[in-house]
Design a protein around this motif. Structure first.
Motif: not given
Length: 119
Positions: A65-71, A100-108, A111-119
């Motif tokens: 939901v956070s990712l969709i809202a950021a996009l 640009m702020g929303m672009m930064i939010v989306t990238i952040a 990144t958190s999503w990708a790291v969270g998926r790593v075990r």
């Protein structure tokens, strides 16, 4: 890339988002942007302190939901100024900074999503 390195990238992202929150104090729509920047700060902190929570179904859905809202926010706030990436433009144009702020939010968040998926 080692898992520990990815973990510390999220710590840096969290600190940057907290700084972004701090500099919103004199912005007319500061409370809105404080809330927007708080979302990736939260997810980055979660990815740093308790990565296992990303495996919980509720957390996965909330992150989605956070990712969709950021996009959606990135599309909504996308700068319409020509050469919005140039310092002379974004320094003077609020809409360019917001985009640009929303672009930064989306990238952040990505990144958190990708790291969270790593075990």
């Amino acid at each position: 890339m080692p898992e520990a390195t990815l973990k510390y990238i999220n710590l840096v992202i969290c600190i940057l988002m907290l700084i972004f929150i701090g500099v919103q104090y004199n912005d007319p729509d500061g409370p809105l942007w404080m809330a927007i920047y708080a979302v990736p700060a939260f997810w980055a902190a979660l990815a740093f302190f308790n990565q296992r929570l990303f495996q919980v179904l509720v957390a996965k859905k909330l992150m989605l939901v956070s990712l969709i809202a950021a996009l959606a926010g990135m599309v909504y706030f996308w700068p319409t100024s020509s050469h919005w990436w140039a310092k002379d433009v974004w320094w003077e144009t609020e809409t360019a900074r917001e985009g640009m702020g929303m672009m930064i939010v989306t990238i952040a968040l990505l990144t958190s999503w990708a790291v969270g998926r790593v075990r």
